[in-house]
Write a protein that holds these residues in place. Structure first.
Motif, mmCIF file in Angstrom:
data_model
loop_
_atom_site.group_PDB
_atom_site.id
_atom_site.type_symbol
_atom_site.label_atom_id
_atom_site.label_comp_id
_atom_site.label_asym_id
_atom_site.label_seq_id
_atom_site.Cartn_x
_atom_site.Cartn_y
_atom_site.Cartn_z
ATOM 1 N N THR A 111 0.775 -1.131 -0.019
ATOM 2 C CA THR A 111 -0.004 -0.072 0.109
ATOM 3 C C THR A 111 0.890 1.131 0.130
ATOM 4 N N LEU A 112 1.902 1.185 0.964
ATOM 5 C CA LEU A 112 2.719 2.339 1.053
ATOM 6 C C LEU A 112 3.658 2.528 -0.407
ATOM 7 N N SER A 113 3.979 1.570 -0.911
ATOM 8 C CA SER A 113 4.767 1.662 -2.362
ATOM 9 C C SER A 113 3.707 2.244 -3.485
ATOM 10 N N GLU A 114 2.493 1.723 -3.297
ATOM 11 C CA GLU A 114 1.576 2.163 -4.686
ATOM 12 C C GLU A 114 1.249 3.682 -4.356
ATOM 13 N N PHE A 115 1.115 3.918 -2.986
ATOM 14 C CA PHE A 115 0.748 5.399 -2.782
ATOM 15 C C PHE A 115 2.056 6.263 -3.058
ATOM 16 N N LYS A 116 3.181 5.997 -3.014
ATOM 17 C CA LYS A 116 4.398 6.684 -3.328
ATOM 18 C C LYS A 116 4.491 6.874 -5.018
ATOM 19 N N GLY A 117 4.103 5.706 -5.614
ATOM 20 C CA GLY A 117 4.045 5.760 -6.977
ATOM 21 C C GLY A 117 2.891 6.541 -7.461
ATOM 22 N N ALA A 118 1.874 6.752 -6.930
ATOM 23 C CA ALA A 118 0.828 7.691 -7.298
ATOM 24 C C ALA A 118 0.855 8.831 -7.044
ATOM 25 N N THR A 119 1.738 9.136 -6.025
ATOM 26 C CA THR A 119 2.190 10.496 -5.774
ATOM 27 C C THR A 119 3.161 10.924 -6.794
ATOM 28 N N ARG A 120 4.221 10.109 -6.765
ATOM 29 C CA ARG A 120 4.975 10.680 -8.037
ATOM 30 C C ARG A 120 4.380 10.566 -9.220
ATOM 31 N N GLY A 121 3.436 10.012 -9.723
ATOM 32 C CA GLY A 121 2.850 10.167 -11.035
ATOM 33 C C GLY A 121 2.101 11.444 -11.011
ATOM 34 N N LEU A 122 1.470 11.864 -9.963
ATOM 35 C CA LEU A 122 0.806 13.223 -9.825
ATOM 36 C C LEU A 122 1.691 14.345 -9.912
ATOM 37 N N VAL A 123 2.758 14.156 -9.357
ATOM 38 C CA VAL A 123 3.938 15.347 -9.477
ATOM 39 C C VAL A 123 4.264 15.427 -10.829
ATOM 40 N N ASN A 124 4.737 14.312 -11.402
ATOM 41 C CA ASN A 124 5.085 14.307 -12.967
ATOM 42 C C ASN A 124 4.101 14.572 -13.677
ATOM 43 N N GLY A 125 2.934 14.334 -13.628
ATOM 44 C CA GLY A 125 1.749 14.630 -14.337
ATOM 45 C C GLY A 125 1.522 16.283 -14.435
ATOM 46 N N ASN A 166 4.394 17.865 -16.359
ATOM 47 C CA ASN A 166 3.938 17.594 -17.955
ATOM 48 C C ASN A 166 2.997 18.254 -18.310
ATOM 49 N N ASP A 167 1.746 18.752 -17.309
ATOM 50 C CA ASP A 167 0.880 19.711 -17.852
ATOM 51 C C ASP A 167 1.239 21.156 -18.011
ATOM 52 N N ARG A 168 2.203 21.448 -16.940
ATOM 53 C CA ARG A 168 2.903 22.800 -17.281
ATOM 54 C C ARG A 168 3.766 22.890 -18.580
ATOM 55 N N LYS A 169 4.373 22.045 -18.848
ATOM 56 C CA LYS A 169 5.154 21.836 -20.033
ATOM 57 C C LYS A 169 4.200 22.135 -21.315
ATOM 58 N N ASP A 170 3.227 21.213 -21.121
ATOM 59 C CA ASP A 170 2.252 21.407 -22.371
ATOM 60 C C ASP A 170 1.477 22.645 -22.374
#
Length: 72
Positions: A37-51, A54-58
């Motif tokens: 659960t903790l690793s999935e949460f970290k991955g989702a958080t990183r995905g949101l930050v990276n997303g 990317n939105d800002r670059k777009d």
């Protein structure tokens, strides 16, 4: 940090209570589930930050293209 005041004694007490409640056979399963659960949460958080990055670059890209097209 909400758990900053828990020392070694507090952690041992929590583990003893968990051992009494869940038993020795369930503790490894609970630990694995918590870790996943903790690793999935970290991955989702990183995905949101990276997303968001990317939105800002777009958002900047069309403006940069418009400025380049107009010769500025």
């Amino acid at each position: 940090m909400p758990f900053g005041n828990i020392g070694i004694g507090g952690l041992i007490l929590i583990l003893i209570i968990a051992l009494i409640i869940f038993g020795p056979s369930k503790l490894p399963e609970l630990g694995r589930a918590f870790g996943r659960t903790l690793s999935e949460f970290k991955g989702a958080t990183r995905g949101l930050v990276n997303g968001e990055d990317n939105d800002r670059k777009d958002e900047e890209t069309p403006q940069s293209q418009a400025a380049a097209a107009s010769g500025k």
